[in-house]
Design an enzyme around this catalytic site. Structure first.
Site, PDB file in Angstrom:
ATOM      1  N   ARG A 184       0.862  -1.174   0.000  1.00 23.33           N
ATOM      2  CA  ARG A 184       0.000   0.000   0.000  1.00 23.33           C
ATOM      3  C   ARG A 184       0.903   1.229   0.000  1.00 23.33           C
ATOM      4  O   ARG A 184       1.793   1.352   0.849  1.00 23.33           O
ATOM      5  CB  ARG A 184      -0.855   0.012   1.248  1.00 23.33           C
ATOM      6  CG  ARG A 184      -1.662   1.271   1.337  1.00 23.33           C
ATOM      7  CD  ARG A 184      -2.193   1.497   2.712  1.00 23.33           C
ATOM      8  NE  ARG A 184      -2.975   2.714   2.714  1.00 23.33           N
ATOM      9  CZ  ARG A 184      -3.230   3.416   3.799  1.00 23.33           C
ATOM     10  NH1 ARG A 184      -2.764   3.025   4.960  1.00 23.33           N
ATOM     11  NH2 ARG A 184      -3.939   4.496   3.731  1.00 23.33           N
TER      12      ARG A 184
ATOM     13  N   HIS B 259      -7.889   6.843   0.514  1.00 22.63           N
ATOM     14  CA  HIS B 259      -8.785   5.695   0.730  1.00 22.63           C
ATOM     15  C   HIS B 259      -9.269   5.133  -0.606  1.00 22.63           C
ATOM     16  O   HIS B 259     -10.317   4.475  -0.666  1.00 22.63           O
ATOM     17  CB  HIS B 259     -10.049   6.079   1.533  1.00 22.63           C
ATOM     18  CG  HIS B 259      -9.820   6.328   2.992  1.00 22.63           C
ATOM     19  ND1 HIS B 259     -10.578   7.228   3.705  1.00 22.63           N
ATOM     20  CD2 HIS B 259      -8.951   5.792   3.868  1.00 22.63           C
ATOM     21  CE1 HIS B 259     -10.184   7.241   4.963  1.00 22.63           C
ATOM     22  NE2 HIS B 259      -9.176   6.382   5.093  1.00 22.63           N
TER      23      HIS B 259
ATOM     24  N   ARG C 298      -8.550  13.936  13.239  1.00 20.78           N
ATOM     25  CA  ARG C 298      -8.471  15.068  12.298  1.00 20.78           C
ATOM     26  C   ARG C 298      -9.856  15.697  12.174  1.00 20.78           C
ATOM     27  O   ARG C 298     -10.855  14.978  12.121  1.00 20.78           O
ATOM     28  CB  ARG C 298      -8.035  14.609  10.906  1.00 20.78           C
ATOM     29  CG  ARG C 298      -6.733  13.843  10.866  1.00 20.78           C
ATOM     30  CD  ARG C 298      -6.414  13.481   9.408  1.00 20.78           C
ATOM     31  NE  ARG C 298      -5.480  12.377   9.351  1.00 20.78           N
ATOM     32  CZ  ARG C 298      -5.710  11.224   8.703  1.00 20.78           C
ATOM     33  NH1 ARG C 298      -6.832  11.044   8.034  1.00 20.78           N
ATOM     34  NH2 ARG C 298      -4.807  10.281   8.701  1.00 20.78           N
TER      35      ARG C 298
END
Ligand code: ADP
Length: 415
Positions: free
Chosen positions: A99, A189, A250
């Site tokens: 990833r 994402h 966040r």
């Protein structure tokens, strides 16, 4: 093929071993053989290893860097006590899928990692200083351990969003800044939004071009994505994962003037602002309690904590705001898909997000929603809901393993 999927964070390494191949992908018959997580790399690390559905093994080990962490995983993997079917030596790992968080405009699809690709990922460090260096550590460690004979593939969080039009990705700041520095919205994402969109397509039997949905990835990090014609049209995260929805730590959207104000009033430095925005905002900042939605829901219910309730309410309202915006941008949608730790597990949050949206054709069935077992796939809309509501557990690792196979075999890899 046995694919080792690696997801390296600054002090963590998550892995899975997935057995898959082109025919297994077609039959949806991939097999997860092992998974695990190493946390706190650099000090006394916490290691969790789980083979073939057996109970997880938890140990502590001093692992000084990602290379030592990967060595540890691989030694366990091939050891007799792991008993992973078909994995007896290093040679039984046929490829490694990584990833990688930021691929900027350079990487619009998954690629086999070459020296040139590594240079490209390094070039993106400016845009993702927290994430790309950690991803590169995993790549270097795997190269050293497996050698160049074992292909490695990079799967980017940003690449699914490379289809966004300029109207979605440009900030309304001087255009030269985009030209000079590529300052724009990239979105993240992507692997998750792409996976649930693919599953939605499988479940409904629709063609890719017919897919018109809003996907809501609500986890510790949260983002929404407007998908039309099977492609990302708009998404809530921007140049970095800070923009958009309220997340665990966040805060999402914020007037940039707040930052200058804080510099003057509190004398905050850039690194303090950075810590505030990334680590001390969102659910934890608002509640003063936790970044964990499950705990907040408990607090709200059990202790009637005002700020816990407020944090949840702001979280939900922001999701609604983006949902409404995306429905307007796409002239409606056929379905809404919930995913991520919160989206998959919390019927309460799903219900609150959908509450009062019947005018938009979104009607949840409260009982079906509440009865859906946690973390399972299901359809939770009322019979007369114009917009269907799906819960689809994400599986980014599976998509990374599949992309790895497709890259290695040079097969088409849109899905
Ligand atoms: P990440 O973004 O780090 O992958 P996850 O997708 O695992 O995170 O999501 C973590 C979030 O999911 C946490 O806020 C956690 O509280 C929340 N979560 C998990 N289970 C539940 C639940 N049953 N109810 C509410 N929230 C839950």
């Amino acid at each position: 093929m046995n694919i080792l999927v690696l997801n390296c964070g600054s002090s963590s390494l998550k892995f899975q071993i997935i057995h898959t191949d082109l025919d297994l992908i077609d039959k949806d018959a991939d097999v997860q053989k092992a998974k695990g997580l190493i946390e706190r790399i650099g000090s006394q690390s916490l290691v969790t290893l789980q083979a073939d559905g057996r109970p997880p093994l938890k140990v502590a080990a001093p692992l000084r860097d990602h290379k030592s962490a990967l060595d540890y995983v691989v030694r366990w993997m091939v050891s007799p006590e792991a008993q992973i079917p078909g994995i007896r030596s290093l040679a039984d790992i046929h490829a490694v899928g990584h990833r990688v968080v930021h691929g900027a405009e350079k990487f619009t699809r998954s690629v086999i990692i070459s020296d040139e690709v590594i240079d490209g990922i390094e070039d993106c460090i400016d845009l993702a200083p927290l994430h790309n260096p950690a991803n590169l550590k995993g790549i270097y460690a795997a190269r050293e351990l497996f050698g160049v004979g074992v292909p490695q593939v990079a799967v980017f969080d940003t690449s699914f969003h490379s289809t966004m039009p300029e109207t979605s990705y440009l900030y309304a700041i001087p255009y030269q800044l985009y030209r000079r520095h590529k300052i724009r919205r990239y979105g993240f994402h992507g692997t998750s939004h792409r996976y649930v969109s693919y599953r939605y397509r499988q479940i409904t039997g629709k063609d890719r071009e017919q897919i018109k949905i809003v996907t809501l990835h609500l986890g510790n990090g949260c983002s929404a994505c407007a998908i039309t014609g099977g492609e990302s049209f708009d998404t809530s995260m921007g140049l970095s994962p800070l923009e958009g929805l309220v997340m665990g730590t966040r805060g999402g959207d914020l007037d940039p003037a707040v930052l200058e104000f804080l510099v003057h009033k509190e004398g905050m430095s850039m690194s303090e602002l950075d810590a505030m925005l990334n680590k001390q905002s969102g659910l934890i900042g608002l509640s003063g309690l936790t970044n964990d939605m499950r705990d907040l829901l408990e607090e709200e219910r059990e202790h009637h904590d005002r700020r816990a309730a407020l944090a949840i309410a702001i979280f939900v309202q922001r999701v609604k705001k983006y949902l409404g915006a995306y429905l307007a941008e796409m002239n409606g949608a056929d379905a809404l898909v919930f995913t991520g730790g919160i989206g998959e597990n919390s019927s309460t949050i799903r219900e609150r997000v959908c509450d009062g949206l019947d005018w938009l054709g979104i009607k949840l069935d409260p009982k079906t929603n509440a009865d859906l077992p946690r973390g399972t796939e299901g359809v939770v809309h009322a019979a007369d809901s114009r917009v269907h509501i799906h819960v689809i557990p994400t599986n980014e690792e599976l998509l990374i393993a599949r992309d790895t196979v497709r890259c290695v075999k040079d097969a088409p890899r849109r899905w």
